[in-house]
Design an enzyme around this catalytic site. Structure first.
Site, PDB file in Angstrom:
ATOM      1  N   THR A 248       0.853  -1.186   0.000  1.00 49.11           N
ATOM      2  CA  THR A 248       0.000   0.000   0.000  1.00 49.11           C
ATOM      3  C   THR A 248       0.891   1.239   0.000  1.00 49.11           C
ATOM      4  OG1 THR A 248      -0.070   0.362   2.397  1.00 49.11           O
ATOM      5  CG2 THR A 248      -1.580  -1.300   1.507  1.00 49.11           C
TER       6      THR A 248
ATOM      7  N   LYS B 106       6.980   3.048   0.741  1.00 45.71           N
ATOM      8  CA  LYS B 106       8.235   3.763   1.046  1.00 45.71           C
ATOM      9  C   LYS B 106       8.157   4.629   2.294  1.00 45.71           C
ATOM     10  CE  LYS B 106       8.111   5.222  -3.281  1.00 45.71           C
ATOM     11  NZ  LYS B 106       7.472   4.142  -4.035  1.00 45.71           N
TER      12      LYS B 106
ATOM     13  N   GLU C 216      13.314  -3.757  -0.873  1.00 43.01           N
ATOM     14  CA  GLU C 216      14.022  -3.553  -2.138  1.00 43.01           C
ATOM     15  C   GLU C 216      13.210  -2.711  -3.108  1.00 43.01           C
ATOM     16  OE1 GLU C 216      16.729  -3.091  -4.267  1.00 43.01           O
ATOM     17  OE2 GLU C 216      17.377  -4.996  -3.403  1.00 43.01           O
TER      18      GLU C 216
ATOM     19  N   GLY D 101      -0.405   2.295 -14.794  1.00 41.94           N
ATOM     20  CA  GLY D 101       0.058   1.804 -13.500  1.00 41.94           C
ATOM     21  C   GLY D 101       1.444   2.244 -13.095  1.00 41.94           C
TER      22      GLY D 101
ATOM     23  N   GLU E 236       2.093   6.759  -8.515  1.00 42.33           N
ATOM     24  CA  GLU E 236       1.475   6.524  -7.216  1.00 42.33           C
ATOM     25  C   GLU E 236      -0.016   6.840  -7.349  1.00 42.33           C
ATOM     26  OE1 GLU E 236       2.880   5.431  -4.416  1.00 42.33           O
ATOM     27  OE2 GLU E 236       4.910   5.310  -5.233  1.00 42.33           O
TER      28      GLU E 236
ATOM     29  N   ASP F  69       8.328  11.401  -4.285  1.00 41.49           N
ATOM     30  CA  ASP F  69       8.681   9.990  -4.422  1.00 41.49           C
ATOM     31  C   ASP F  69      10.186   9.826  -4.646  1.00 41.49           C
ATOM     32  OD1 ASP F  69       7.760   7.196  -4.675  1.00 41.49           O
ATOM     33  OD2 ASP F  69       8.536   7.382  -6.709  1.00 41.49           O
TER      34      ASP F  69
ATOM     35  N   LYS G 124      13.204   8.129  -2.246  1.00 43.65           N
ATOM     36  CA  LYS G 124      14.104   7.084  -2.731  1.00 43.65           C
ATOM     37  C   LYS G 124      15.571   7.440  -2.485  1.00 43.65           C
ATOM     38  CE  LYS G 124      10.894   5.369  -6.249  1.00 43.65           C
ATOM     39  NZ  LYS G 124      10.575   5.265  -7.691  1.00 43.65           N
TER      40      LYS G 124
END
Length: 812
Positions: free
Chosen positions: A554, A578, A605, A663, A666, A677, A681
């Protein structure tokens, strides 16, 4: 001469009794067979006595029901013409029982002798009924009253055999008889005073063993409802195996620590005469069963079996008053012995500062009282603390003759339990090293026994129990990938991967006992109960399954903030989400520490690069002693897709919508286009490289107009349309210079930054197409040419495959 014993389930009803008689008469060898009461009858007789003693008149109803059960057995087994004597016997016996119970009712108490008299009726009735059935079949035999052969002391409830007189009576009886077949009731005996005694629950086994030993029988057979002694309790472990051969001492250890197939005292008389004991299945007489004998030649397994005892209390006496003081242990155990309290397990610290024993839970409080009384002076003078009681405990034990010659067995046992979050309260290992025992919470018994069975008996197969939170694009594809690969994993990796639970933001589908049926999981989830996250987390924890993995696919902050709940219970976490690893640094470190402290895997990962091995490669570099100098990366498959497809002919908003439809984004595309995002990362990579950065430490250059960040997702797309000229200008500026737009993240010398850049044709990032990501690791070893990781960095299938890989890595 062979001696056979048939338990309560073997003689539970007329059909089973016929099976027993067929087994007994299958060959002409000389035999004695001992029988228990009909299944459940002894418990009912105990209840009758207790009800009567408690002044509860319903005991009469229980007697009537029990009488009917035996009358029905007679009517079913015997021809009408031969029923009369047996029906009369049953009625006479129950009249006698009713008289005794009435006396107990009037006195409002039941003596140990009266209790023995009452519960002894079960074996008398079953043996008489079976004998009558055999007479109806013209089977020549003799019924023996065990009370005439077995002489005991007056220790009612668990009488001790007086062997010298008993053995002589047995020998004299069989020498004087010309019969070839005998039947006798088990469990009951007689004291020298003439009163009926019993040999303890399971005492029918002991009856058979005592007679077998006195007669130097060729074999003792214990017939029950399982095909031998098992490597573990089959009610707890589905994959429990029959032990083909086991030594007397191993069997004694297993039965002492909970294996119910054979009553523990049974083994001693047979062992003294070296009589083999066969454990056989009445309902599968062709099965080989288990033979218990002096030597157990077995290949392979070091551990013979695993057993457990529940309803245990732990008593601990501690204090400096015991150190160097002779006689403390004697006082402790004398107090328990005089109170007739059996000690199941003993452990004492080498400093002599404490003594810890396990006793049956029913004796726990009484045991603490007598020990406190014995050490009253020392406790009053504060040299010792009062006995500490712990309840709701159980013992699990590894048993095996070969353990003594194989170092590391205890280590494997405790590491397996620890990896699954099973706390050990006390440990005991005898000097013979045939047994290693641990006291644990009763709530953990099933998980513990399954964990140990898997560790020592199922090395070819490991089980992984998975809960999947999130069934969107990635979650749905993950479930499908697992469903398709289950057989492959079992065949090629010996990994049984079971999905135990699936949940979305409102509902949860949880398996009751086995894994979920994945053939129509979507509909089953729709039909499942609504549940909030705290209750779902509690249910996952309370399932208490070994090798559990919670998978978060999710973007939910509440779920990310609950990882510590799972890790602290030794439940592994695989996160596609994340948020946890990019939240405040203190929480990130806490999760890493919990993972290490509680032996729970924590893999994420897919937080960076979807299915690409970005984090794993970074960790490998660091573990091998390399150092990160600089990281440069294009980390957003969404932004790369958008800028690779935007050329001004199609509006920027339309390209973003296409990315979301396929897809790549987010759920809220602003997380991608706003750079959040990518910031997460590069933050995660910096932290994995060993730097304590926060999100506020990252320098971010925005390319979106500020007003596009407010309102709903629909408002966001409207804002993009309104600002099309802004995006066209960005594109034209780069195009006019022969460059491409790439959203780049960088980390160097403890500083991180993200932003849109114009990339020239000779740069590494220029030829990056579609939704691909690229990461460049500059390290001390990769100083001139960086280590490059490149590939698809977005999409449901590749992300799901990355999550799947992490799940497999979490296997034990």
């Amino acid at each position: 001469m062979q001696v056979l014993k048939f338990g309560g389930t073997s003689v539970a009803n007329a059909e089973n009794i016929r099976k027993v008689v067929n087994i007994v008469t299958a060959d002409p060898q000389k035999k004695l067979f001992v029988v228990s009461a009909l299944s459940g009858v002894t418990d009912k007789l105990i209840e009758i006595g207790n009800l009567a003693a408690g002044k509860d008149p319903s005991y009469t109803e229980k007697i009537s029901a029990l009488s009917e059960q035996h009358l029905e057995a007679v009517k079913t087994l015997l021809p009408v013409t031969t029923q009369s004597a047996s029906l009369s016997l049953v009625m006479q016996t129950f009249n006698e029982l009713e008289d005794i119970a009435e006396g107990v009712f009037r006195l409002q108490e039941i003596s140990a002798a009266s209790k023995d008299k009452i519960i002894g009726f079960g074996e008398l009735l079953s043996s008489k009924i079976i004998s009558a059935y055999m007479h109806s079949l013209n089977i020549d035999h003799a019924w023996i009253d065990s009370r005439d052969l077995l002489l005991t002391d007056n220790n009612h409830g668990k009488a001790n055999i007086l062997f010298e007189e008993t053995n002589q009576r047995i020998i004299d009886y069989f020498n004087a008889s010309d019969k070839n077949l005998f039947i006798a009731p088990g469990f009951i005996a007689r004291a020298e005073t003439g009163t009926v005694t019993t040999l303890g629950r399971g005492g029918s086994d002991y009856t058979a063993a005592v007679i077998a030993a006195a007669l130097h029988a060729d074999a003792l057979q214990i017939w029950t409802d399982v095909s031998g002694m098992m490597t573990a309790d089959p009610r707890l472990v589905n994959n429990a195996k029959v032990i083909p051969v086991i030594s007397y001492k191993e069997a004694m250890e297993l039965t002492h620590f909970g294996a119910k197939v054979v009553y523990p005292p049974t083994i001693q008389p047979a062992m003294a005469r070296e009589i083999p004991i066969w454990v056989k299945n009445t309902f599968a007489p062709g099965d080989a069963g288990t033979v218990i004998q002096h030597v157990a030649p077995r290949e392979g397994e070091v551990v013979t079996g695993i057993s457990s005892i529940s309803d245990i209390s732990l008593l601990s006496l501690e204090g400096s008053g015991m150190v160097g003081i002779p006689g403390s242990s004697k006082t402790f155990f004398t107090a328990l012995a005089e109170a007739k309290i059996n000690v199941v397990l003993i452990t004492q610290s080498s400093s002599e500062h404490s003594i810890c024993v396990a006793v049956n839970a029913a004796d726990g409080t009484r045991a603490a009282t007598v020990v406190n009384k014995a050490f009253a002076y020392e406790i009053d003078s504060q040299k010792l603390d009062p006995v500490k009681e712990e309840h709701n405990l159980s013992i699990v034990a590894l048993v095996g003759d070969k353990m003594k010659r194989h170092p590391g067995i205890a280590g494997k046992m405790f590491s397996a339990l620890g990896r699954n979050g099973i706390n050990i309260r006390a440990i005991a290992q005898g000097s013979s090293e045939k047994n290693i025992s641990a006291v644990i919470s009763t709530a953990d018994v099933k998980k513990a026994v399954n964990t140990l069975h898997e560790r020592f008996f199922e090395r070819a197969r490991k089980q992984l129990n998975v809960f999947i939170l999130g069934v969107g694009n990635v979650g749905s594809k993950l479930i499908e990938q697992i469903r398709e690969q289950q057989d492959f994993l079992l065949k090629n990796l010996n990994l049984q991967l079971r999905i135990i639970g699936i949940a979305n933001s409102r509902q949860a589908l949880l398996a009751e006992d086995d894994e979920l049926d994945l053939s129509n999981w979507q509909q089953h989830l729709k039909d499942s109960e609504e549940i909030q996250l705290p209750m779902l987390a509690k249910k996952i924890v309370n399932k208490n399954l070994r090798n559990t993995v919670v998978v978060d696919v999710t973007a939910d902050e509440a779920i990310a903030r609950s990882y510590h709940v799972f890790l602290s219970r030794s439940i592994s976490v695989v996160a596609c989400n994340k948020i946890a690893c990019s939240s405040d640094y203190a929480y990130y470190r806490r999760l890493k520490e919990l993972s290490a402290d509680f032996n729970a895997s924590f893999y994420f990962e897919t937080n960076v690069g979807a299915g690409l091995p970005v984090i794993g490669t970074l960790n490998d570099l660091l573990r091998s002693g390399d150092e990160i100098v600089k990281i440069e990366a294009v980390l957003s498959g969404t932004l790369n897709f958008v800028f690779n497809n935007y050329d001004g002919k199609e509006t920027f908003a339309e390209v973003v919508k296409r990315a979301q439809a396929e897809g790549y984004t987010e759920p809220d595309p602003r997380l991608d286009l706003g750079g959040t995002d990518v910031m997460r990362k590069i933050l995660i990579l910096a932290r994995e490289a060993g730097y304590a950065l926060e999100m506020d430490d990252i320098a971010a250059t925005q390319f979106l107009p500020q007003d596009c960040f407010s309102g709903s997702v629909e408002d966001f797309y409207a804002c993009l349309e309104k600002n099309e000229a802004h995006f066209k200008k960005l594109y034209d500026s780069a195009h006019d210079k022969g460059c491409k737009l790439k959203y780049v993240a960088a980390f160097e010398q403890g500083r991180a930054m993200v932003g849109l850049q114009e990339i020239p044709a000779d740069a590494d990032f220029y030829h990056l197409y579609g939704k691909d990501n690229i990461v460049l690791y500059y390290t001390k070893r990769y100083a001139q040419q960086p280590l490059v990781i490149k590939g698809a960095g977005a999409g449901g299938d590749v992300t799901a495959s990355g999550v799947f890989a992490d799940i497999i890595k979490a296997a034990p």
